[in-house]
Design a protein around this motif. Structure first.
Motif, PDB file in Angstrom:
ATOM      1  N   ALA A   1       0.947  -1.326   0.056  1.00  0.00           N
ATOM      2  CA  ALA A   1       0.218   0.049  -0.109  1.00  0.00           C
ATOM      3  C   ALA A   1       0.804   1.481   0.088  1.00  0.00           C
ATOM      4  O   ALA A   1       0.648   2.187  -0.843  1.00  0.00           O
ATOM      5  CB  ALA A   1      -0.926   0.060   1.220  1.00  0.00           C
ATOM      6  N   VAL A   2       2.076   1.072   0.608  1.00  0.00           N
ATOM      7  CA  VAL A   2       3.014   2.272   0.728  1.00  0.00           C
ATOM      8  C   VAL A   2       3.550   2.467  -0.611  1.00  0.00           C
ATOM      9  O   VAL A   2       3.628   3.420  -1.033  1.00  0.00           O
ATOM     10  CB  VAL A   2       3.809   2.133   1.892  1.00  0.00           C
ATOM     11  N   ASP A   3       4.063   1.489  -0.989  1.00  0.00           N
ATOM     12  CA  ASP A   3       4.653   1.526  -2.243  1.00  0.00           C
ATOM     13  C   ASP A   3       3.556   1.890  -3.505  1.00  0.00           C
ATOM     14  O   ASP A   3       3.957   2.673  -4.468  1.00  0.00           O
ATOM     15  CB  ASP A   3       5.192   0.059  -2.885  1.00  0.00           C
ATOM     16  N   ALA A   4       2.193   1.816  -3.354  1.00  0.00           N
ATOM     17  CA  ALA A   4       1.544   2.095  -4.239  1.00  0.00           C
ATOM     18  C   ALA A   4       0.948   3.792  -3.886  1.00  0.00           C
ATOM     19  O   ALA A   4       0.054   4.073  -4.837  1.00  0.00           O
ATOM     20  CB  ALA A   4       0.043   1.367  -4.385  1.00  0.00           C
ATOM     21  N   GLY A   5       1.645   4.428  -3.007  1.00  0.00           N
ATOM     22  CA  GLY A   5       1.137   5.712  -2.788  1.00  0.00           C
ATOM     23  C   GLY A   5      -0.122   5.819  -2.170  1.00  0.00           C
ATOM     24  O   GLY A   5      -0.612   7.028  -2.026  1.00  0.00           O
ATOM     25  N   LEU A   6      -0.782   4.818  -1.351  1.00  0.00           N
ATOM     26  CA  LEU A   6      -1.906   4.932  -0.601  1.00  0.00           C
ATOM     27  C   LEU A   6      -1.863   5.913   0.352  1.00  0.00           C
ATOM     28  O   LEU A   6      -0.562   5.653   1.135  1.00  0.00           O
ATOM     29  CB  LEU A   6      -2.888   3.625  -0.252  1.00  0.00           C
ATOM     30  N   GLU A   7      -2.802   6.515   1.088  1.00  0.00           N
ATOM     31  CA  GLU A   7      -2.555   7.226   2.542  1.00  0.00           C
ATOM     32  C   GLU A   7      -3.380   6.339   3.439  1.00  0.00           C
ATOM     33  O   GLU A   7      -3.209   6.486   4.314  1.00  0.00           O
ATOM     34  CB  GLU A   7      -3.337   8.553   2.145  1.00  0.00           C
ATOM     35  N   VAL A   8      -4.496   5.691   2.860  1.00  0.00           N
ATOM     36  CA  VAL A   8      -5.373   4.959   3.719  1.00  0.00           C
ATOM     37  C   VAL A   8      -5.834   3.487   3.208  1.00  0.00           C
ATOM     38  O   VAL A   8      -5.501   3.342   1.844  1.00  0.00           O
ATOM     39  CB  VAL A   8      -6.730   5.585   3.782  1.00  0.00           C
ATOM     40  N   VAL A   9      -5.608   2.431   4.018  1.00  0.00           N
ATOM     41  CA  VAL A   9      -6.029   1.185   3.785  1.00  0.00           C
ATOM     42  C   VAL A   9      -6.546   0.347   4.519  1.00  0.00           C
ATOM     43  O   VAL A   9      -6.603   0.616   5.984  1.00  0.00           O
ATOM     44  CB  VAL A   9      -4.638   0.181   3.343  1.00  0.00           C
ATOM     45  N   GLY A  10      -7.864  -0.162   4.354  1.00  0.00           N
ATOM     46  CA  GLY A  10      -8.776  -0.946   5.222  1.00  0.00           C
ATOM     47  C   GLY A  10      -8.380  -2.442   5.286  1.00  0.00           C
ATOM     48  O   GLY A  10      -8.384  -2.954   4.339  1.00  0.00           O
ATOM     49  N   ILE A  11      -8.068  -3.002   6.574  1.00  0.00           N
ATOM     50  CA  ILE A  11      -7.997  -4.449   6.618  1.00  0.00           C
ATOM     51  C   ILE A  11      -9.207  -4.987   6.812  1.00  0.00           C
ATOM     52  O   ILE A  11      -9.763  -4.752   8.015  1.00  0.00           O
ATOM     53  CB  ILE A  11      -6.864  -4.405   7.654  1.00  0.00           C
ATOM     54  N   THR A  12      -9.742  -5.809   6.016  1.00  0.00           N
ATOM     55  CA  THR A  12     -11.112  -6.425   5.852  1.00  0.00           C
ATOM     56  C   THR A  12     -11.103  -7.909   5.827  1.00  0.00           C
ATOM     57  O   THR A  12     -11.682  -8.296   4.579  1.00  0.00           O
ATOM     58  CB  THR A  12     -11.847  -5.472   5.037  1.00  0.00           C
ATOM     59  N   ASP A  13     -10.450  -8.468   6.477  1.00  0.00           N
ATOM     60  CA  ASP A  13     -10.248 -10.007   6.205  1.00  0.00           C
ATOM     61  C   ASP A  13     -11.714 -10.696   6.469  1.00  0.00           C
ATOM     62  O   ASP A  13     -12.551 -10.065   7.313  1.00  0.00           O
ATOM     63  CB  ASP A  13      -9.088 -10.727   7.156  1.00  0.00           C
ATOM     64  N   HIS A  14     -11.818 -11.849   5.881  1.00  0.00           N
ATOM     65  CA  HIS A  14     -13.240 -12.628   6.021  1.00  0.00           C
ATOM     66  C   HIS A  14     -13.138 -13.035   7.447  1.00  0.00           C
ATOM     67  O   HIS A  14     -12.536 -13.675   7.859  1.00  0.00           O
ATOM     68  CB  HIS A  14     -13.149 -13.502   4.847  1.00  0.00           C
ATOM     69  N   ASP A  15     -14.293 -12.494   8.084  1.00  0.00           N
ATOM     70  CA  ASP A  15     -14.812 -12.926   9.571  1.00  0.00           C
ATOM     71  C   ASP A  15     -13.582 -13.062  10.667  1.00  0.00           C
ATOM     72  O   ASP A  15     -13.621 -13.906  11.251  1.00  0.00           O
ATOM     73  CB  ASP A  15     -15.313 -14.388   9.518  1.00  0.00           C
ATOM     74  N   ALA A  16     -12.558 -11.914  10.478  1.00  0.00           N
ATOM     75  CA  ALA A  16     -11.395 -12.244  11.284  1.00  0.00           C
ATOM     76  C   ALA A  16     -11.052 -10.666  11.317  1.00  0.00           C
ATOM     77  O   ALA A  16     -10.892  -9.842  10.454  1.00  0.00           O
ATOM     78  CB  ALA A  16     -10.397 -13.114  10.593  1.00  0.00           C
ATOM     79  N   THR A  17     -10.308 -10.759  12.654  1.00  0.00           N
ATOM     80  CA  THR A  17      -9.741  -9.466  12.863  1.00  0.00           C
ATOM     81  C   THR A  17      -8.226  -9.622  13.402  1.00  0.00           C
ATOM     82  O   THR A  17      -7.488  -8.566  13.855  1.00  0.00           O
ATOM     83  CB  THR A  17     -10.323  -8.720  13.796  1.00  0.00           C
ATOM     84  N   THR A  18      -7.834 -10.727  13.178  1.00  0.00           N
ATOM     85  CA  THR A  18      -6.414 -10.941  13.966  1.00  0.00           C
ATOM     86  C   THR A  18      -5.331 -10.384  13.086  1.00  0.00           C
ATOM     87  O   THR A  18      -4.140 -10.172  13.661  1.00  0.00           O
ATOM     88  CB  THR A  18      -6.202 -12.669  13.888  1.00  0.00           C
TER      89      THR A  18
END
Length: 232
Positions: free
Chosen positions: A27-44
């Motif tokens: 995400a950093v390499d792509a120049g993003l400022e914000v990324v959402g971590i949205t794994d299926h049914d998991a928050t680990t």
């Protein structure tokens, strides 16, 4: 110039191909400022992502993609900023992950009748410990074995819901999913609503019911949403 925002990303905690740290680096390499971590049914994967993003100039939005089911169609609900320790959400996601596991095992058994070199151990080689096992991991095994050229081809053929090997999974209805996310202090958003035909699955009355329960939005920019048709 401001960077981009991607609020729907998966890691190897579910069906992504990168660890949370690797995803943050990408995400950093792509120049993003914000990324959402949205794994299926998991928050680990959250904490690993937070740690990797520290000092990198990237904001990580914690979330998950909750599995729900309506009229035999899979409807996914993104939940942002939920309390990962909320008892109701923890109990339901644990149940869903366990059911996903048995569903995947059942599908592998069905597929192996016609594709005999596919085994459960082969599928597990494409997962990480405690990952939410699903069809993408079966697809990766099928690719490795040479039955299909890539994941997309696997989903369009062997793993297609009309392909003869598919088995639906037991998940709560979207209304319950929205309520679970709201009760956990989160913000619910329907993921790729056009994937199964919004008019057929999420018609007007059903959508209003979800909004009344706390639905906050719809994911628009996703490859599974059909392009908008210009008026005739």
């Amino acid at each position: 110039m401001p960077g981009g925002i991607d609020l729907h990303a998966h890691t190897s905690v579910s069906d992504g191909t990168e660890t949370p740290a690797e995803l943050v680096a990408a995400a950093v390499d792509a120049g993003l400022e914000v990324v959402g971590i949205t794994d299926h049914d998991a928050t680990t994967g959250w904490q690993h992502a937070f740690d990797a993003a520290r000092g990198a100039g990237l904001t990580v939005v914690p979330g998950l993609e909750l599995s729900t089911q309506l009229d035999y169609a899979s409807v996914h609900v993104l939940g942002y900023l939920v309390d990962p320790d909320d008892p109701g959400l923890v109990a339901e996601t644990e149940r869903i992950r366990a059911e996903r596991l048995s569903r995947a095992q059942s599908m592998v058994q069905r597929i192996a009748v016609d594709y005999p070199t596919l085994t459960w151990d082969r599928v597990l080689e494409h997962t990480t410990p405690d990952a939410t096992v699903g069809r993408p991991h079966i697809a990766d095994a099928l690719v490795e074995l040479g039955y299909v050229p890539n994941r997309s081809a696997a989903f369009q053929s062997i793993l297609h819901w009309q392909g003869g090997y598919y088995r639906p999974h037991d998940a709560p209805p979207p209304l319950e999913g929205v309520r679970l996310i709201v009760a956990a202090g989160g913000v619910p958003v329907i993921a790729h609503p056009g994937a199964r035909g919004p008019e057929r699955v999420l018609n007007g009355p059903r959508m209003r019911e979800l909004v009344d329960a706390g639905l906050a939005g719809l994911e628009i920019a996703h490859r599974d949403n059909p392009p908008r048709r210009a008026p005739a």
